[in-house]
Design an enzyme around this catalytic site. Sequence first.
Site, PDB file in Angstrom:
ATOM      1  N   ASP A 193       0.790  -1.260  -0.030  1.00  0.00           N
ATOM      2  CA  ASP A 193      -0.167  -0.087  -0.037  1.00  0.00           C
ATOM      3  C   ASP A 193       0.748   1.256  -0.014  1.00  0.00           C
ATOM      4  O   ASP A 193       1.325   1.724   1.089  1.00  0.00           O
ATOM      5  CB  ASP A 193      -0.978  -0.074   1.266  1.00  0.00           C
ATOM      6  N   HIS A 198       0.266   8.090   3.825  1.00  0.00           N
ATOM      7  CA  HIS A 198       0.972   7.410   4.933  1.00  0.00           C
ATOM      8  C   HIS A 198       2.663   7.867   4.974  1.00  0.00           C
ATOM      9  O   HIS A 198       3.372   7.259   5.832  1.00  0.00           O
ATOM     10  CB  HIS A 198       0.803   5.832   5.064  1.00  0.00           C
TER      11      HIS A 198
HETATM   12  C1  LIG Z   1     -10.005   0.433  -3.840  1.00  0.00           C
HETATM   13  C2  LIG Z   1      -9.192   0.105  -2.573  1.00  0.00           C
HETATM   14  C3  LIG Z   1      -8.854   1.636  -1.967  1.00  0.00           C
HETATM   15  C4  LIG Z   1      -7.903   1.481  -0.680  1.00  0.00           C
HETATM   16  C5  LIG Z   1      -8.155   2.696  -0.031  1.00  0.00           C
HETATM   17  C6  LIG Z   1      -7.443   2.688   1.545  1.00  0.00           C
HETATM   18  C7  LIG Z   1      -6.050   2.909   1.271  1.00  0.00           C
HETATM   19  C8  LIG Z   1      -5.391   3.189   2.955  1.00  0.00           C
HETATM   20  O1  LIG Z   1      -4.125   3.289   2.093  1.00  0.00           O
HETATM   21  C9  LIG Z   1      -6.223   4.184   3.549  1.00  0.00           C
HETATM   22  C10 LIG Z   1      -6.007   4.092   4.968  1.00  0.00           C
HETATM   23  O2  LIG Z   1      -5.423   3.198   5.292  1.00  0.00           O
HETATM   24  S1  LIG Z   1      -6.731   5.502   5.907  1.00  0.00           S
HETATM   25  C11 LIG Z   1      -6.305   5.066   7.464  1.00  0.00           C
HETATM   26  C12 LIG Z   1      -7.408   4.107   8.258  1.00  0.00           C
HETATM   27  N1  LIG Z   1      -8.531   4.698   8.651  1.00  0.00           N
HETATM   28  C13 LIG Z   1      -8.456   5.575   9.127  1.00  0.00           C
HETATM   29  O3  LIG Z   1      -7.604   6.196  10.083  1.00  0.00           O
HETATM   30  C14 LIG Z   1     -10.089   6.277   9.428  1.00  0.00           C
HETATM   31  C15 LIG Z   1     -10.395   6.256  10.748  1.00  0.00           C
HETATM   32  N2  LIG Z   1     -11.699   6.950  11.285  1.00  0.00           N
HETATM   33  C16 LIG Z   1     -12.025   8.261  10.934  1.00  0.00           C
HETATM   34  O4  LIG Z   1     -11.095   9.266  10.803  1.00  0.00           O
HETATM   35  C17 LIG Z   1     -13.338   8.595  11.314  1.00  0.00           C
HETATM   36  O5  LIG Z   1     -14.069   7.860  12.148  1.00  0.00           O
HETATM   37  C18 LIG Z   1     -14.390   8.958   9.907  1.00  0.00           C
HETATM   38  C19 LIG Z   1     -13.742   9.907   9.012  1.00  0.00           C
HETATM   39  C20 LIG Z   1     -14.327   7.767   9.033  1.00  0.00           C
HETATM   40  C21 LIG Z   1     -15.749   9.258  10.102  1.00  0.00           C
HETATM   41  O6  LIG Z   1     -15.574  10.346  11.297  1.00  0.00           O
HETATM   42  P1  LIG Z   1     -16.727  11.446  10.924  1.00  0.00           P
HETATM   43  O7  LIG Z   1     -16.640  12.009   9.649  1.00  0.00           O
HETATM   44  O8  LIG Z   1     -16.541  12.503  12.148  1.00  0.00           O
HETATM   45  O9  LIG Z   1     -18.107  10.893  11.028  1.00  0.00           O
HETATM   46  P2  LIG Z   1     -18.931  10.711  11.993  1.00  0.00           P
HETATM   47  O10 LIG Z   1     -19.932  12.011  12.310  1.00  0.00           O
HETATM   48  O11 LIG Z   1     -18.480   9.911  13.218  1.00  0.00           O
HETATM   49  O12 LIG Z   1     -20.123   9.711  11.532  1.00  0.00           O
HETATM   50  C22 LIG Z   1     -20.816  10.249  10.146  1.00  0.00           C
HETATM   51  C23 LIG Z   1     -21.319   8.715   9.637  1.00  0.00           C
HETATM   52  O13 LIG Z   1     -20.546   8.162   9.265  1.00  0.00           O
HETATM   53  C24 LIG Z   1     -20.503   6.652  10.086  1.00  0.00           C
HETATM   54  N3  LIG Z   1     -19.078   6.194  10.257  1.00  0.00           N
HETATM   55  C25 LIG Z   1     -18.253   6.844  10.950  1.00  0.00           C
HETATM   56  N4  LIG Z   1     -17.451   5.944  10.744  1.00  0.00           N
HETATM   57  C26 LIG Z   1     -17.306   5.114   9.661  1.00  0.00           C
HETATM   58  C27 LIG Z   1     -16.534   3.909   9.358  1.00  0.00           C
HETATM   59  N5  LIG Z   1     -15.185   3.961   9.720  1.00  0.00           N
HETATM   60  N6  LIG Z   1     -17.035   3.322   8.158  1.00  0.00           N
HETATM   61  C28 LIG Z   1     -18.179   3.377   7.956  1.00  0.00           C
HETATM   62  N7  LIG Z   1     -19.215   4.406   8.298  1.00  0.00           N
HETATM   63  C29 LIG Z   1     -18.815   5.173   9.512  1.00  0.00           C
HETATM   64  C30 LIG Z   1     -21.508   6.924  11.155  1.00  0.00           C
HETATM   65  O14 LIG Z   1     -22.099   5.798  11.625  1.00  0.00           O
HETATM   66  C31 LIG Z   1     -22.115   8.045  10.900  1.00  0.00           C
HETATM   67  O15 LIG Z   1     -23.545   7.258  10.159  1.00  0.00           O
HETATM   68  P3  LIG Z   1     -24.913   7.631  10.665  1.00  0.00           P
HETATM   69  O16 LIG Z   1     -24.999   9.293  10.844  1.00  0.00           O
HETATM   70  O17 LIG Z   1     -25.914   7.184   9.550  1.00  0.00           O
HETATM   71  O18 LIG Z   1     -24.984   6.915  11.841  1.00  0.00           O
END
Ligand SMILES: CCCCCCC[C@@H](O)CC(=O)SCCNC(=O)CCNC(=O)[C@H](O)C(C)(C)COP(=O)(O)OP(=O)(O)OC[C@H]1O[C@@H](n2cnc3c(N)ncnc32)[C@H](O)[C@@H]1OP(=O)(O)O
Length: 292
Positions: A193, A198
């Site tokens: 990746d 990162h």
């Molecule tokens: C094709 C292949 C491609 C490969 C791509 C990947 C490549 C990689 O290199 C990329 C990575 O590794 S990135 C690093 C790993 N991920 C992270 O660090 C994300 C961590 N999470 C966040 O930052 C926040 O939770 C965040 C930002 C996810 C959400 O936070 P907020 O914006 O504050 O949202 P929030 O208000 O908490 O919630 C809004 C609605 O979204 C839902 N939700 C929250 N987190 C979710 C999540 N992780 N997955 C799915 N849904 C999620 C909530 O439930 C909420 O929905 P609803 O209002 O309907 O209840």
Amino acid sequence: MPIDPSVAIGADIGSTTFSWTESDVLLYHLGIGAGSHEGDHLAPAALRYTLDGPALQVLPTFGVVVPTFHETDPPPLDLPGCDINLAQVVHGSQSIAVSGPIPTSGTATVSTTLTDIWDKGKAAVVWQEGVATSPSGEELWRTRSSIFVKGEGGWGGDRGASDPVVLPVRDPDLLTSYDVTPQQALLYRLCGDRNPLHADPDFAKAAGFPAPILHGLCSYGIVLRELTDGLLGGDATLVRGFACRFSGVVFPGETIRVTGWREGDRIVAAAAVEGGERDGSPVLADCVLTVA
Ligand SMILES: CCCCCCC[C@@H](O)CC(=O)SCCNC(=O)CCNC(=O)[C@H](O)C(C)(C)COP(=O)(O)OP(=O)(O)OC[C@H]1O[C@@H](n2cnc3c(N)ncnc32)[C@H](O)[C@@H]1OP(=O)(O)O
């Protein structure tokens, strides 16, 4: 429209055939911190991850990364019906279920489908499922994952339903921590990746972060390894599945605290940042490890 659900949902993303060796397994385990606790490099449990030979085991999270393990370009994000870019995307959730222990070397084919898209108004959640099979057609593992695409959504689509894992109120069966090294993401990116999020400070800033963040799949592997070591005697062959939601970012150099509870044939767990200004910030939620 940047995301067209009528094109994307149900789209066949295609099949990829790939091979892996013991060296790939060793690199993966080192990338997720195997052998780094004091004395670990000599302990039998850690050697199951880090020493090639008949005792080598494979942590099932390897199955998530092995199809792209030898990639040297950033993830292409060429998903049908999705005109999105890497700076908008974080990994949202991940699970894998294995039919049995993953071989320490081999060849497999993975077929992937884009199964669903949720409209969160300010973001879209794009779901994929993959099935990996051996050359003889035997199913090896299944994966399900989502990416959280900031700045998309708002077309009035389905918001999706969350299924949160409720953690027990009793004292945990495991409370441990792992010090993410400053170069952890630079090492882990060699596991296929090369997302600049990162590694490249300018890209990270453009994506809204003060500095590069750790790969979600690195935290995912670290937490599975800590749970396996702490609650399953370091025996990776007992793990049949592992699922989580990425609930917050990790910066290299931070410490990840892992809390786990054994509940029959599963372990439920959570991970958070330990120490510093971000003490207690969530890292992984809804973690479920399924035990054989
Ligand atoms: C094709 C292949 C491609 C490969 C791509 C990947 C490549 C990689 O290199 C990329 C990575 O590794 S990135 C690093 C790993 N991920 C992270 O660090 C994300 C961590 N999470 C966040 O930052 C926040 O939770 C965040 C930002 C996810 C959400 O936070 P907020 O914006 O504050 O949202 P929030 O208000 O908490 O919630 C809004 C609605 O979204 C839902 N939700 C929250 N987190 C979710 C999540 N992780 N997955 C799915 N849904 C999620 C909530 O439930 C909420 O929905 P609803 O209002 O309907 O209840």
